[in-house]
Write an enzyme that holds these catalytic residues in place. Structure first.
Site, short mmCIF file in Angstrom:
data_model
loop_
_atom_site.label_atom_id
_atom_site.label_comp_id
_atom_site.label_asym_id
_atom_site.label_seq_id
_atom_site.Cartn_x
_atom_site.Cartn_y
_atom_site.Cartn_z
N SER A 158 73.34 0.48 -29.57
CA SER A 158 73.40 1.91 -29.89
C SER A 158 74.67 2.32 -30.61
O SER A 158 75.43 3.17 -30.14
CB SER A 158 73.22 2.72 -28.61
OG SER A 158 72.07 2.31 -27.93
N ARG A 173 80.22 1.17 -38.16
CA ARG A 173 81.48 1.53 -37.48
C ARG A 173 81.21 1.57 -35.99
O ARG A 173 80.08 1.75 -35.55
CB ARG A 173 82.00 2.89 -37.97
CG ARG A 173 81.06 4.01 -37.66
CD ARG A 173 81.57 5.41 -37.98
NE ARG A 173 80.51 6.36 -37.70
CZ ARG A 173 79.51 6.63 -38.50
NH1 ARG A 173 79.44 6.05 -39.68
NH2 ARG A 173 78.54 7.46 -38.16
N ASP A 211 66.58 2.98 -29.99
CA ASP A 211 65.90 3.48 -28.78
C ASP A 211 64.60 4.24 -29.05
O ASP A 211 63.68 4.18 -28.24
CB ASP A 211 66.84 4.28 -27.87
CG ASP A 211 67.40 5.52 -28.54
OD1 ASP A 211 67.22 5.68 -29.76
OD2 ASP A 211 68.02 6.33 -27.83
MG MG Z 1 67.44 8.05 -23.21
#
Ligand code: MG
Ligand code: ADP
Length: 497
Positions: A158, A173, A211
């Site tokens: 993530s 980054r 996600d």
């Molecule tokens: Mg979540």
């Protein structure tokens, strides 16, 4: 008889109205921006191709690994897919040592991650692990052991990456306190694979996972029947969606290799930045103030009206305005300086759910929440009633805006273009358009789906017919089972790299 406070609350609530007409127009604009994003880079909605070209239908089987590097923790899990829409999940979680977040080299962090995978395999898949070691010792060539003994792993990462293939993506980054300069620009899947290989683990990093895509996949596997899911949507801290698009509609260049056989590819919309130009989004004085005080004024404008990170702040701004007008909390001596009401982003969106759920005459639960969460003691029933009115309007607008995104995507997907059932009667299995959702807002805000559905009917191209065909269900554990499923479809792909 209505008091000045209740009149003021009604007036504020009215500002958060989002009419059927506006929903209709916004749906059209959403489709326009989706299509723009499929043509070129640098548009409002990024429409990122994910290189995932198939979604599961619930019959998939096997054991897969998934890891999730999200910020604070590193999660390792194995998922056994039973092939009947059910699965068993085993997991372990470990905090990332602070010093590794700012290590000199990427190897230090990724070696730690690989070590956790090794510990997990030893603990939960000991037999498989031992037999792998035995094979390794008896086979002279290191590539001599058979492929089915290798665990396929989905990597949920993530942080911003530039994805260039289903298991390839370079780090743009670091965020969230990580800072390892050496890793920037490198392929994070390769970094993990190298660390895994250094420990001789029977694991292949098969997929890099976002996600929302995980949500889409996990819902598609677990949803009843074999109908594939068309959209995975998150309404939590942030909001975003990934959907199944026709490959022929993705006109901007795809740099990586992918399997074109299905004729489809999952696209990550990044819809949080839909209509940053504010052509169709509603804007109240509170929306303006929220945006001005935010870390990123002018961007993520859709998200700032829809997601959990912002709804509490909209309520706070509206309540503070009433307080300045000396309309609310008139019986309260003074609001403590330290009250969340005086703190930027101090109010959690969960209070909206409490307000919506409290149907009692004296609003006891909401008053308790005002006391605990807002640190305002002795709020009157009238105060609570005003807060309920405003909170309801903010939550309802968020749900109606969500319908714009969901409805526009269902229309754009083309799934409504065919129908097998007669005009009347039940929606047949073949006509169901399945949507998976995840996030505290959609899970816990009372009647979020009902508000969304009322607006869904008004989205251009949906109508009541279309809305009835949409089935919405919670997708559990996108970063676990979703990542595993992406690893599965990735391994089944026929890719000419
Ligand atoms: Mg979540
Ligand atoms: P994440 O987005 O990090 O995966 P969640 O899906 O749990 O996590 O979403 C967290 C967000 O949802 C926070 O912004 C929080 O304020 C909000 N939230 C948590 N509980 C509720 C609730 N009961 N009603 C509305 N919003 C909630």
């Amino acid at each position: 008889m209505s008091s000045p406070l209740q009149e003021a609350a009604q007036r504020v609530a009215k500002e958060f109205d989002y009419s059927d007409d506006e929903v209709f127009k916004a749906g059209k604009h959403f489709i326009t921006q989706m299509q723009e994003g499929l043509l070129k880079d640098g548009t409002s909605m990024s429409q990122i191709p994910t290189y995932v070209t198939a979604v599961p239908n619930g019959t998939e089987k096997g054991v897969y690994l998934a890891v999730d590097l999200g910020g604070t923790n590193f999660r390792v899990c194995s998922i056994q897919l039973h092939g009947d829409t059910t699965f068993t999940l085993t997991q372990s979680k470990v905090a990332i040592p602070k010093e590794l977040m700012i290590a000199k080299t990427a190897v230090e962090l990724f070696s730690f991650l690989a070590k956790q995978i090794e510990l997990f395999l030893k603990e939960h898949h000991g037999e498989h692990f031992e037999s792998h070691l035995r094979r390794r010792n008896t086979v002279s060539s290191p590539t001599g052991y058979r492929d089915e003994h290798i665990f396929k792993l989905g990597f949920t990462f993530s942080f911003p990456v530039h994805q260039i293939g289903i298991n390839r993506g370079t780090l743009i980054r670091w965020t969230k306190g990580f800072d390892i300069a050496d890793a920037v620009g490198k392929d994070v899947c390769q970094l993990l694979q190298d660390a895994i290989d250094a420990l001789h683990l029977p694991v292949r990093v098969s997929a890099l996972v976002n996600d929302t895509v995980g949500t889409l996949m996990s819902r598609s596997y677990t949803s009843p029947g074999k109908t594939p899911t068309v959209l995975g949507a998150i309404f939590g801290t942030g909001t975003n969606g990934a959907y199944v698009e026709k490959l022929s509609n993705i006109k901007k260049g795809l740099e990586g290799a992918y399997d074109a056989k299905t004729g489809e590819m999952v696209v990550n919309t990044e819809w949080g930045s839909f209509d940053n130009e504010l052509t169709v989004l509603p804007t109240t004085v509170y929306d303006k103030d929220l945006d001005t005080a935010s870390v990123n004024p002018g961007i993520q404008m859709f998200e700032k009206r829809v997601s959990g990170m912002f709804l509490g702040e909209l309520l706070r701004l509206a309540v503070v305005a009433l307080y300045k007008e000396k309309l609310i909390f008139t019986d309260v001596a003074a609001i403590e300086a330290a009250s969340p009401l005086n703190t930027h982003s101090g109010v959690d969106s969960s209070i909206l759910s409490v307000a919506a759920a409290d149907e009692t005459a004296d609003l006891a639960a909401l008053r308790k929440e005002i006391e605990v969460q807002l640190a305002v003691k002795q709020a009157s029933v009238e105060d609570a009633k005003a807060i309920k009115t405003i909170a309801y309007a903010i939550g309802r607008r968020a749900a109606r805006l969500s319908a714009v995104a969901v409805g526009a995507i269902v229309v754009q997907s083309g799934r409504l273009d065919t129908t097998s059932s007669s005009a009347s009667g039940e929606v047949s299995e073949d006509d169901i358009v399945d949507v998976g959702v995840d996030g505290s807002l959609v899970e816990f805000y009372p009647a979020f789906e009902e508000h969304m559905r009322a607006a869904l009917r008004k989205v251009a191209g949906m109508g009541e017919q279309g809305e009835r065909r949409v089935r919405i269900g919670i997708a559990k554990d996108g970063s676990g089972v979703g990542a595993a499923l992406i690893a599965l479809v990735a391994e089944g792909m026929d890719v000419d790299a």
